[in-house]
Design a protein around this motif. Structure first.
Motif, PDB file in Angstrom:
ATOM      1  N   THR A 186    -115.524   9.100 -25.972  1.00 33.28           N
ATOM      2  CA  THR A 186    -115.770   7.755 -25.454  1.00 33.28           C
ATOM      3  C   THR A 186    -114.906   7.469 -24.224  1.00 33.28           C
ATOM      4  O   THR A 186    -115.341   6.769 -23.309  1.00 33.28           O
ATOM      5  N   LYS A 187    -113.693   8.042 -24.185  1.00 35.36           N
ATOM      6  CA  LYS A 187    -112.855   7.890 -22.991  1.00 35.36           C
ATOM      7  C   LYS A 187    -113.520   8.524 -21.776  1.00 35.36           C
ATOM      8  O   LYS A 187    -113.506   7.957 -20.680  1.00 35.36           O
ATOM      9  N   ILE A 188    -114.088   9.716 -21.976  1.00 34.30           N
ATOM     10  CA  ILE A 188    -114.748  10.410 -20.864  1.00 34.30           C
ATOM     11  C   ILE A 188    -115.939   9.596 -20.369  1.00 34.30           C
ATOM     12  O   ILE A 188    -116.124   9.413 -19.156  1.00 34.30           O
ATOM     13  N   LEU A 189    -116.757   9.081 -21.290  1.00 34.34           N
ATOM     14  CA  LEU A 189    -117.902   8.261 -20.887  1.00 34.34           C
ATOM     15  C   LEU A 189    -117.436   6.988 -20.193  1.00 34.34           C
ATOM     16  O   LEU A 189    -118.026   6.567 -19.176  1.00 34.34           O
ATOM     17  N   HIS A 190    -116.389   6.376 -20.721  1.00 36.90           N
ATOM     18  CA  HIS A 190    -115.802   5.182 -20.102  1.00 36.90           C
ATOM     19  C   HIS A 190    -115.384   5.471 -18.663  1.00 36.90           C
ATOM     20  O   HIS A 190    -115.662   4.689 -17.743  1.00 36.90           O
ATOM     21  N   GLY A 191    -114.738   6.625 -18.464  1.00 42.02           N
ATOM     22  CA  GLY A 191    -114.304   7.001 -17.126  1.00 42.02           C
ATOM     23  C   GLY A 191    -115.461   7.321 -16.192  1.00 42.02           C
ATOM     24  O   GLY A 191    -115.430   6.969 -15.010  1.00 42.02           O
ATOM     25  N   ILE A 192    -116.496   7.991 -16.717  1.00 44.53           N
ATOM     26  CA  ILE A 192    -117.652   8.343 -15.888  1.00 44.53           C
ATOM     27  C   ILE A 192    -118.372   7.093 -15.397  1.00 44.53           C
ATOM     28  O   ILE A 192    -118.776   7.008 -14.227  1.00 44.53           O
ATOM     29  N   LEU A 193    -118.552   6.113 -16.282  1.00 41.83           N
ATOM     30  CA  LEU A 193    -119.192   4.868 -15.870  1.00 41.83           C
ATOM     31  C   LEU A 193    -118.399   4.190 -14.757  1.00 41.83           C
ATOM     32  O   LEU A 193    -118.973   3.629 -13.814  1.00 41.83           O
ATOM     33  N   GLN A 251    -106.449   0.636 -11.180  1.00 39.79           N
ATOM     34  CA  GLN A 251    -106.609   0.683 -12.637  1.00 39.79           C
ATOM     35  C   GLN A 251    -107.278   1.975 -13.073  1.00 39.79           C
ATOM     36  O   GLN A 251    -106.880   2.603 -14.059  1.00 39.79           O
ATOM     37  N   TRP A 252    -108.293   2.401 -12.336  1.00 40.01           N
ATOM     38  CA  TRP A 252    -109.016   3.614 -12.701  1.00 40.01           C
ATOM     39  C   TRP A 252    -108.129   4.846 -12.545  1.00 40.01           C
ATOM     40  O   TRP A 252    -108.134   5.734 -13.403  1.00 40.01           O
ATOM     41  N   ILE A 253    -107.360   4.912 -11.461  1.00 38.89           N
ATOM     42  CA  ILE A 253    -106.481   6.064 -11.239  1.00 38.89           C
ATOM     43  C   ILE A 253    -105.424   6.155 -12.334  1.00 38.89           C
ATOM     44  O   ILE A 253    -105.183   7.231 -12.907  1.00 38.89           O
ATOM     45  N   ILE A 254    -104.788   5.029 -12.645  1.00 48.53           N
ATOM     46  CA  ILE A 254    -103.752   5.040 -13.683  1.00 48.53           C
ATOM     47  C   ILE A 254    -104.356   5.412 -15.036  1.00 48.53           C
ATOM     48  O   ILE A 254    -103.794   6.211 -15.795  1.00 48.53           O
ATOM     49  N   GLY A 255    -105.531   4.853 -15.355  1.00 50.93           N
ATOM     50  CA  GLY A 255    -106.183   5.188 -16.608  1.00 50.93           C
ATOM     51  C   GLY A 255    -106.558   6.649 -16.692  1.00 50.93           C
ATOM     52  O   GLY A 255    -106.425   7.290 -17.744  1.00 50.93           O
ATOM     53  N   LEU A 256    -107.042   7.208 -15.578  1.00 57.09           N
ATOM     54  CA  LEU A 256    -107.411   8.623 -15.550  1.00 57.09           C
ATOM     55  C   LEU A 256    -106.209   9.500 -15.839  1.00 57.09           C
ATOM     56  O   LEU A 256    -106.279  10.438 -16.648  1.00 57.09           O
ATOM     57  N   VAL A 257    -105.080   9.197 -15.203  1.00 59.50           N
ATOM     58  CA  VAL A 257    -103.883  10.014 -15.377  1.00 59.50           C
ATOM     59  C   VAL A 257    -103.319   9.886 -16.788  1.00 59.50           C
ATOM     60  O   VAL A 257    -102.984  10.885 -17.449  1.00 59.50           O
ATOM     61  N   SER A 284     -96.658   8.111 -26.684  1.00 58.46           N
ATOM     62  CA  SER A 284     -95.864   6.887 -26.602  1.00 58.46           C
ATOM     63  C   SER A 284     -96.100   6.178 -25.262  1.00 58.46           C
ATOM     64  O   SER A 284     -96.200   4.945 -25.218  1.00 58.46           O
ATOM     65  N   HIS A 285     -96.195   6.945 -24.168  1.00 56.95           N
ATOM     66  CA  HIS A 285     -96.484   6.335 -22.866  1.00 56.95           C
ATOM     67  C   HIS A 285     -97.878   5.707 -22.862  1.00 56.95           C
ATOM     68  O   HIS A 285     -98.075   4.613 -22.314  1.00 56.95           O
ATOM     69  N   ARG A 286     -98.833   6.398 -23.456  1.00 56.46           N
ATOM     70  CA  ARG A 286    -100.189   5.853 -23.516  1.00 56.46           C
ATOM     71  C   ARG A 286    -100.223   4.577 -24.338  1.00 56.46           C
ATOM     72  O   ARG A 286    -100.896   3.605 -23.972  1.00 56.46           O
ATOM     73  N   SER A 287     -99.505   4.566 -25.441  1.00 53.31           N
ATOM     74  CA  SER A 287     -99.499   3.394 -26.313  1.00 53.31           C
ATOM     75  C   SER A 287     -98.869   2.189 -25.628  1.00 53.31           C
ATOM     76  O   SER A 287     -99.325   1.061 -25.798  1.00 53.31           O
ATOM     77  N   ARG A 288     -97.818   2.433 -24.828  1.00 48.10           N
ATOM     78  CA  ARG A 288     -97.164   1.327 -24.136  1.00 48.10           C
ATOM     79  C   ARG A 288     -98.061   0.725 -23.057  1.00 48.10           C
ATOM     80  O   ARG A 288     -98.068  -0.487 -22.836  1.00 48.10           O
ATOM     81  N   TYR A 289     -98.818   1.595 -22.372  1.00 47.81           N
ATOM     82  CA  TYR A 289     -99.649   1.093 -21.273  1.00 47.81           C
ATOM     83  C   TYR A 289    -100.989   0.541 -21.757  1.00 47.81           C
ATOM     84  O   TYR A 289    -101.602  -0.283 -21.059  1.00 47.81           O
TER      85      TYR A 289
END
Length: 262
Positions: A93-100, A145-151, A161-166
């Motif tokens: 679902t993350k990949i589909l979210h990013g593709i959209l 937002q898209w760049i940060i989410g992708l990384v 832990s970094h993902r959970s904080r952001y």
């Protein structure tokens, strides 16, 4: 048909989480509204404004259509991914979210280039209206937002832990940018109608009525999307294998509970 009880909604015969009874209807309603927004935008530009072209005065008409497709419709659908595909893994679902969002960015970029090119060729000033200020801010924040989410969420090597904080910030800015996109679209509709009818907008000619209806459809689309994504019980459930991974991570980071803590 009677609605399913909470217990029967939790899992199907294969042990997968079952979709809530009303969720498919709200999702279908959002798509009807979204497609209506696209149809009305296209009809407005094609019927009243002469159509679409990359050269001449018709180049401007690509701007509202591309921005509505990218920043409103596709971004709205990207928000729904985690509600619609409830039996898919989080990574899928993350990949589909990013593709959209990639498609949204590319289409919106075409719309922005079209309006700047149109202004340059017609010797019209850029970036003076509230609509243009809100639009460029929204698009820039969307890209960041898209760049940060992708990384953070798709690249390997980033700690959980970094993902959970952001994650709360990512969700907040995602919803905020969707609201900003709709608000900017409403400003654009008003600006276009005032330019088209500088003295007789109050008489509500057919084109003005169509523009006002488009604004109402945009608001309705945003409200339905907002309702879906704010229902806690409609969130993407953890699949059994994801629950196991989550528990393993918790044991590694916090340690197993002692008998007195259980």
């Amino acid at each position: 048909m009677l609605p399913l009880s909470p217990s029967s909604q939790m899992e199907d015969t294969l042990g997968r989480p079952r979709s809530p009874a009303w969720l498919p209807w709200y999702v279908a309603g959002s798509q009807v509204l979204g497609l209506a927004v696209l149809a009305v935008t296209g009809a407005w530009m094609a019927h009243y404004q002469g159509g679409f072209a990359w050269e001449g005065k018709l180049q401007f008409n690509l701007h509202p259509l591309c921005m509505v497709i990218g920043m409103v419709f596709l971004c709205g659908d990207a928000l729904l991914v985690y509600r619609v595909f409830r039996n898919e893994t989080k990574r899928a679902t993350k990949i589909l979210h990013g593709i959209l969002h990639v498609f949204a960015f590319v289409i919106a970029l075409i719309g922005i280039v079209a309006v700047f090119e149109f202004h340059r060729k017609q010797h019209i000033a850029d970036m003076y209206s509230l609509h243009s200020w809100c639009g460029i801010i929204t698009f820039t924040l969307f890209f960041v937002q898209w760049i940060i989410g992708l990384v953070l969420f798709l690249f390997p090597g980033i700690s959980i832990s970094h993902r959970s904080r952001y994650k709360p910030l990512h969700i907040f800015f995602g919803v905020t940018l969707f609201i900003l996109a709709i608000g900017t679209s409403l400003l654009g509709i008003k600006e276009k109608l005032l330019f088209t009818f500088p003295s007789d907008y109050s008489r509500l000619p057919g084109e003005a009525v169509l523009g006002n209806m488009l604004g109402l459809l945009l608001i309705a689309f945003g409200m339905v999307i907002g309702y879906i994504i704010t229902r806690d019980e409609w969130k993407h459930p953890l699949l059994p294998e994801e629950q196991a991974l989550s528990m393993d991570f918790k044991r590694l980071t916090e340690g197993a509970e002692s008998p007195g803590e259980q």
